[in-house]
Design a protein around this motif. Structure first.
Motif: not given
Length: 276
Positions: A85-86, A88, A123-124, A126
């Protein structure tokens, strides 16, 4: 004379009976002696079942071996099953509050909290490192030309190891252009050499580990007043699938660096945090 003869005859007739009586008595003695000789054989047979008690310790040894073979779950085993999971900004906020919960008051913990305006877009998963830097810093060419101060950098990147630092430096070629990048880690580089380089030249980006960056700031070798962006290499995992905040030593040094000066600069608005 007849009486004498008859008495002798009687004595002679009584002798066979005495012999029989003696023989019977001797037979009884031999039988008793044989019985007494046969008793030890019976006692030996009774001792044989004691040998079966040897089977109990073997069962215990097998059970102990089975318990030793059970392995505890490792962090890598847990992370391997979980989907990545990115990171946050809320993750960093929770990490800081958990770290200081035991030693700080409620008011002190509130002072360490950062507003959403202190953070860059996360960053997601990608982005490459160059594309991420282009997104968070679209006016990089202008910042690069205007930066002329020594002992400082515009972008400070914090990661878990020297090898990871070199990987990030290579992966930012499409972004950095003509700017100068300084390696800020301890492996094969003395801190005095880094301090001399910062004093003599102008560097735009610094990439290194939190321990060495913290040491440079403490010894006045690196000044963060001109720093605009601080990027944490949050999502990257090593061979054991650990992120930088999963390693206790790196986690502590990063939090110490944030507490020492970064959080204050973020609250003042001069520095923005990014989670890559």
């Amino acid at each position: 004379m007849e009486d004498a003869v008859s008495s002798q005859d009687l004595q002679q007739e009584s002798d066979p009976s005495d012999d029989e009586h003696i023989e019977k008595a001797s037979d009884k003695r031999t039988a008793i002696h044989q019985d007494s000789d046969s008793k030890p054989a019976v006692t030996k047979k009774r001792k044989r079942p004691t040998e079966c008690f040897l089977s109990q310790p073997e069962e215990k040894q097998e059970s102990t071996v089975k318990t030793k073979r059970r392995k505890k779950k490792k962090i890598s085993d847990i992370l391997e099953k979980s989907a990545p999971k990115p990171g946050v900004p809320e993750d960093l906020q929770n990490l800081l509050s958990q770290h200081f919960a035991e030693n700080r008051s409620v008011i002190e913990i509130e002072e360490l909290k950062l507003s959403d305006s202190c953070f860059l877009p996360a960053n997601d998963l990608t982005h490459s490192f160059s594309s991420y830097l282009k997104e968070i810093c679209p006016k990089w060419a202008k910042l690069r030309k205007n930066h002329k101060e020594k002992k400082s950098v515009v972008i400070l990147v914090i990661c878990s190891s020297a090898l990871r630092s070199l990987e990030l430096i290579k992966s930012m070629t499409a972004f950095k252009g003509d700017c100068r990048v300084l390696k800020l880690f301890a492996k094969h580089i003395k801190i005095k050499e880094q301090m001399n380089m910062l004093e003599k030249g102008v560097f735009h980006i610094g990439v290194g580990t939190p321990g060495r960056v913290k040491a440079l700031v403490e010894q006045d070798g690196l000044c963060l007043n001109s720093t605009k962006y601080m990027i944490l290499d949050w999502n990257w995992r090593d061979q054991k699938l650990r992120r930088m905040m999963d390693i206790p030593e790196i986690k502590k040094e990063t939090i110490d660096l944030l507490e020492m000066c970064i959080i204050k600069l973020c609250r003042e608005g001069s520095v923005k945090l990014g989670l890559f």
